[in-house]
Design a protein around this motif. Sequence first.
Motif, PDB file in Angstrom:
ATOM      1  N   GLU A  60       0.864  -1.168   0.000  1.00 47.67           N
ATOM      2  CA  GLU A  60       0.000   0.000   0.000  1.00 47.67           C
ATOM      3  C   GLU A  60       0.910   1.231   0.000  1.00 47.67           C
ATOM      4  O   GLU A  60       1.244   1.794   1.028  1.00 47.67           O
ATOM      5  N   TYR A  61       1.328   1.624  -1.197  1.00 43.74           N
ATOM      6  CA  TYR A  61       2.271   2.742  -1.312  1.00 43.74           C
ATOM      7  C   TYR A  61       2.240   3.304  -2.727  1.00 43.74           C
ATOM      8  O   TYR A  61       1.621   2.752  -3.641  1.00 43.74           O
ATOM      9  N   GLY A  62       2.911   4.409  -2.920  1.00 43.70           N
ATOM     10  CA  GLY A  62       3.037   5.023  -4.235  1.00 43.70           C
ATOM     11  C   GLY A  62       4.492   5.092  -4.646  1.00 43.70           C
ATOM     12  O   GLY A  62       5.387   5.199  -3.804  1.00 43.70           O
ATOM     13  N   THR A  63       4.744   5.013  -5.949  1.00 42.44           N
ATOM     14  CA  THR A  63       6.097   5.150  -6.480  1.00 42.44           C
ATOM     15  C   THR A  63       6.036   6.001  -7.748  1.00 42.44           C
ATOM     16  O   THR A  63       4.972   6.225  -8.324  1.00 42.44           O
ATOM     17  N   LEU A  64       7.198   6.469  -8.176  1.00 44.62           N
ATOM     18  CA  LEU A  64       7.283   7.151  -9.453  1.00 44.62           C
ATOM     19  C   LEU A  64       7.002   6.145 -10.570  1.00 44.62           C
ATOM     20  O   LEU A  64       7.427   4.992 -10.497  1.00 44.62           O
ATOM     21  N   SER A  65       6.294   6.556 -11.590  1.00 43.47           N
ATOM     22  CA  SER A  65       5.975   5.671 -12.696  1.00 43.47           C
ATOM     23  C   SER A  65       7.228   5.377 -13.512  1.00 43.47           C
ATOM     24  O   SER A  65       8.192   6.151 -13.491  1.00 43.47           O
ATOM     25  N   PRO A  66       7.265   4.251 -14.228  1.00 44.73           N
ATOM     26  CA  PRO A  66       8.422   3.944 -15.072  1.00 44.73           C
ATOM     27  C   PRO A  66       8.678   5.068 -16.069  1.00 44.73           C
ATOM     28  O   PRO A  66       7.759   5.565 -16.708  1.00 44.73           O
ATOM     29  N   GLY A  67       9.914   5.472 -16.169  1.00 41.55           N
ATOM     30  CA  GLY A  67      10.272   6.566 -17.063  1.00 41.55           C
ATOM     31  C   GLY A  67      10.331   7.918 -16.391  1.00 41.55           C
ATOM     32  O   GLY A  67      10.892   8.872 -16.941  1.00 41.55           O
ATOM     33  N   THR A  68       9.744   8.049 -15.204  1.00 36.35           N
ATOM     34  CA  THR A  68       9.823   9.309 -14.453  1.00 36.35           C
ATOM     35  C   THR A  68      11.074   9.293 -13.598  1.00 36.35           C
ATOM     36  O   THR A  68      11.256   8.414 -12.764  1.00 36.35           O
ATOM     37  N   LYS A  69      11.947  10.275 -13.814  1.00 34.18           N
ATOM     38  CA  LYS A  69      13.237  10.285 -13.123  1.00 34.18           C
ATOM     39  C   LYS A  69      13.485  11.632 -12.467  1.00 34.18           C
ATOM     40  O   LYS A  69      13.029  12.668 -12.947  1.00 34.18           O
ATOM     41  N   ILE A  70      14.211  11.598 -11.388  1.00 38.29           N
ATOM     42  CA  ILE A  70      14.663  12.817 -10.721  1.00 38.29           C
ATOM     43  C   ILE A  70      16.109  13.055 -11.125  1.00 38.29           C
ATOM     44  O   ILE A  70      16.960  12.186 -10.917  1.00 38.29           O
ATOM     45  N   PRO A  71      16.422  14.209 -11.717  1.00 40.85           N
ATOM     46  CA  PRO A  71      17.805  14.482 -12.123  1.00 40.85           C
ATOM     47  C   PRO A  71      18.658  14.872 -10.922  1.00 40.85           C
ATOM     48  O   PRO A  71      18.132  15.101  -9.820  1.00 40.85           O
ATOM     49  N   SER A  72      19.970  14.941 -11.097  1.00 41.37           N
ATOM     50  CA  SER A  72      20.821  15.472 -10.040  1.00 41.37           C
ATOM     51  C   SER A  72      20.507  16.954  -9.889  1.00 41.37           C
ATOM     52  O   SER A  72      20.319  17.675 -10.863  1.00 41.37           O
ATOM     53  N   LEU A  73      20.412  17.417  -8.646  1.00 43.49           N
ATOM     54  CA  LEU A  73      19.967  18.780  -8.381  1.00 43.49           C
ATOM     55  C   LEU A  73      20.933  19.484  -7.438  1.00 43.49           C
ATOM     56  O   LEU A  73      21.315  18.941  -6.405  1.00 43.49           O
ATOM     57  N   GLN A  74      21.304  20.708  -7.796  1.00 45.22           N
ATOM     58  CA  GLN A  74      22.118  21.544  -6.916  1.00 45.22           C
ATOM     59  C   GLN A  74      21.251  22.412  -6.014  1.00 45.22           C
ATOM     60  O   GLN A  74      21.762  23.065  -5.105  1.00 45.22           O
ATOM     61  N   ALA A  75      19.954  22.432  -6.274  1.00 53.10           N
ATOM     62  CA  ALA A  75      18.983  23.139  -5.439  1.00 53.10           C
ATOM     63  C   ALA A  75      17.624  22.521  -5.710  1.00 53.10           C
ATOM     64  O   ALA A  75      17.379  21.985  -6.794  1.00 53.10           O
TER      65      ALA A  75
END
Length: 320
Positions: A60-75
């Motif tokens: 019982e949880y949520g995840t990012l869908s396939p293909g959705t990515k978080i890039p490297s972030l400096q802020a």
Amino acid sequence: MALQRWQCCISIIWMLPKARISFFPAILFILFSLLQVPSATPTSLKGQKAVFRHSNITNEYGTLSPGTKIPSLQAFTLCVDIRLKEMSANGVAVFTYNTDKQTKPSSLKHELSIMVESKHIVIWLFRKSISVEKILPLHTWHSLCLTWNSQRHTARIYVNGTLEGDKKTGKKILGQNGSLVLGRRHRRLADRLQVDLEMAFVGELYLFRLWDHEKSSQSIANLNCEDGNIITWDRQQWAFNGTILEDDTTLACSVDSTDSMNATVTTNTTTSITTDVESTTTPSENITGNNTDNQTLSMMTVPPNSKGTENVIFKNFEKY
């Protein structure tokens, strides 16, 4: 012959009004039909919340869908609305984001996470915890926002638009392409993702958003229903295990909510690193994130084991 031509012309002239009369309804029918064609189904999840009803159910949880990515972030700026229904002795995990595989399954130090204990909000950032003393009453909606900027080395936590604490973090970068789980803690093992029940979230979660810049205190206070330009509350970016999505027209940014009438919605999809706190220059040194997998992580769930954990197998998982 002349008489025949004249009779023909008279017949045509006599028929034109009738043609116009019969043609006009046809045009109206076509226009009416076009207006009746339903518009494209909106993908926004505004108006729907994720409801976590049980603390003893792993899937019982949520995840990012396939293909959705978080890039490297400096802020970044991250916001999420929560309404807690229960508080366990160890607290609850609002979400967890991990990038490095865990060589020790017992290790649960997260790249990024928000947790709530009885009298504290606990932020995990770069595998180190930050504690902010703040009581969040149960059965009440709260908006939590976390901002961070590598050039000022500072993380700030806001509750309902008010700054509640800040902490120096050192000059780092948020790791890219990690696994994000709503409502549960999880481990990113070498070949799978493992969700457990320790600190399971019980309550309602809504409007998870992520931006690639640090927002000012004033912007946080006036955030309203603005979409995140990295992650926003949209069905194209999220996948949910279990029947946890529920309609609620009373939500702040629901289509039927009066708040949404005055909301400013942005559609900026750029990934440049900016900040609306103050102008800064990019450091001269080369900052890189974790060299994580750029492949889409296709996931398959299997039944929970006896220890109250669920394994999500990563197909096409490559060493990073």
